[in-house]
Design a protein around this motif. Sequence first.
Motif, PDB file in Angstrom:
ATOM      1  N   SER A   1      -7.332   1.789  -5.971  1.00  0.00           N
ATOM      2  CA  SER A   1      -7.018   2.955  -5.129  1.00  0.00           C
ATOM      3  C   SER A   1      -8.276   3.416  -4.417  1.00  0.00           C
ATOM      4  CB  SER A   1      -6.428   4.098  -5.971  1.00  0.00           C
ATOM      5  OG  SER A   1      -7.392   4.601  -6.870  1.00  0.00           O
TER       6      SER A   1
ATOM      7  N   CYS B   1       0.848  -1.198   0.000  1.00  0.00           N
ATOM      8  CA  CYS B   1       0.000   0.000   0.000  1.00  0.00           C
ATOM      9  C   CYS B   1       0.879   1.243   0.000  1.00  0.00           C
ATOM     10  CB  CYS B   1      -0.925   0.021   1.216  1.00  0.00           C
ATOM     11  SG  CYS B   1      -2.219  -1.220   1.177  1.00  0.00           S
TER      12      CYS B   1
ATOM     13  N   ARG C   1      -4.254  -3.740  -9.346  1.00  0.00           N
ATOM     14  CA  ARG C   1      -4.148  -2.490  -8.603  1.00  0.00           C
ATOM     15  C   ARG C   1      -5.527  -1.868  -8.416  1.00  0.00           C
ATOM     16  NH1 ARG C   1      -0.154  -2.182 -12.447  1.00  0.00           N
ATOM     17  NH2 ARG C   1      -1.535  -0.875 -13.764  1.00  0.00           N
TER      18      ARG C   1
ATOM     19  N   HIS D   1      -4.409  -2.037   8.302  1.00  0.00           N
ATOM     20  CA  HIS D   1      -3.295  -1.121   8.599  1.00  0.00           C
ATOM     21  C   HIS D   1      -3.588  -0.460   9.946  1.00  0.00           C
ATOM     22  CE1 HIS D   1      -0.405   2.120   8.457  1.00  0.00           C
ATOM     23  NE2 HIS D   1      -1.389   3.008   8.535  1.00  0.00           N
TER      24      HIS D   1
ATOM     25  N   VAL E   1      -3.331   0.473  -3.745  1.00  0.00           N
ATOM     26  CA  VAL E   1      -3.139  -0.909  -3.312  1.00  0.00           C
ATOM     27  C   VAL E   1      -2.628  -1.715  -4.499  1.00  0.00           C
ATOM     28  CG1 VAL E   1      -4.225  -2.944  -2.300  1.00  0.00           C
ATOM     29  CG2 VAL E   1      -4.990  -0.651  -1.634  1.00  0.00           C
TER      30      VAL E   1
ATOM     31  N   ILE F   1      -5.040   6.308  -1.538  1.00  0.00           N
ATOM     32  CA  ILE F   1      -4.363   5.076  -1.102  1.00  0.00           C
ATOM     33  C   ILE F   1      -4.319   4.127  -2.299  1.00  0.00           C
ATOM     34  CG2 ILE F   1      -4.399   3.154   0.510  1.00  0.00           C
ATOM     35  CD1 ILE F   1      -6.070   4.931   2.389  1.00  0.00           C
TER      36      ILE F   1
ATOM     37  N   ASP G   1       1.697  -9.469   5.123  1.00  0.00           N
ATOM     38  CA  ASP G   1       1.523  -9.027   3.737  1.00  0.00           C
ATOM     39  C   ASP G   1       1.638 -10.174   2.744  1.00  0.00           C
ATOM     40  OD1 ASP G   1       4.185  -9.376   4.340  1.00  0.00           O
ATOM     41  OD2 ASP G   1       4.873  -7.854   2.920  1.00  0.00           O
TER      42      ASP G   1
END
Length: 349
Positions: free
Chosen positions: A136, A51, A134, A93, A118, A116, A81
């Motif tokens: 976000s 992240c 991906r 998190h 990812v 954010i 992770d």
Amino acid sequence: MFIKMSQPKKRAETLMFSEHAAISMRDGKMTLMFRVGNLRNSHMVSAQIRCKLLKSRQTPEGEFLPLDQLELDVGFSTGADQLFLVSPLTICHVIDSKSPFYDLSLRSMQTEQFEIVVILEGIVETTGMTCQARTSYTEDEVLWGHRFFPVISLEEGFFKVDYSQFHGTFEVPTPPHSVKEQEDSLLLSSPLTAPSLCPSTVETGSVNMAAPLTNTKLPAKLQKLTGRDGGRDGMPRKLLRMSSEITYNLGDLPVKLQRISSAPGVAEERLPPISSLLSPTEDKLPAKLGLMGGIEPISQSVTDLPPKLQRLAGGIGGGGVGIGGRMDGHLPPKLRKMNSERFTGLSLK
């Protein structure tokens, strides 16, 4: 040629991410959460998630950094992770002092601008090719005080996944303050760090630092050292036990110690007056004591005396007691002769 033909074209599309991220309490800590899942039956080998936080900031020197990238810890130190993606997982998190969201609150999130990102990477099991997916989350897609619905249930001995609730969330009680504000308020409300305020000091605005702490404000170990837990005159319990053991009576001591303690200058406060132990007559005083400064004889009988004094006194009604109470029968012959000559000369005079 075979690898190119069997290469998956839309494998990344079968990896799902939740539409929103959520912030709420988990295991007693403020946590940022989002969900990830795999729609295919084939597994992702060595799946790993990372992240990144993209946020513009200004340095103390005045330099402006647009889209500055900060790492969000999603279990790198503990190995969380590394994913075993056989069922939908919730990625967490923890927001603490090391997190970029340490100062984030419900009010400040309405004015903040961040994103954010990812990144999920893994190896496709059938082909061995690396696949990356991906997504976000912007500040509008982060829900404060929400939690994800459970999607896994146990039915007839098997776990069943319901992907219809994959994106669903519900509200839970969550403090609106940031983690920093919560820690500061807890620190100020602690009785060990905050000084005690008296009514008089509140009016004047001064703090009374010399006010003694109560027992409830001290740990148990300090209460034992200071003697505040029931000690007499502030003495510790160990000293009280020692003082209680010292205040004994002579009758509780052995015979030998009673003789030692009866010596002059020892425990004079606990002994009865000497005048009560002595009689006004001088006839009952042993001869050896009668010659020592005219001390009044003790009123005790010979049987109450120690064995050594009984031998010196010669017993009750013992014979051989000469003039002045000296026992001639217990004297050596030479002294007995000198004593008889001395008293004979006195009688002739």
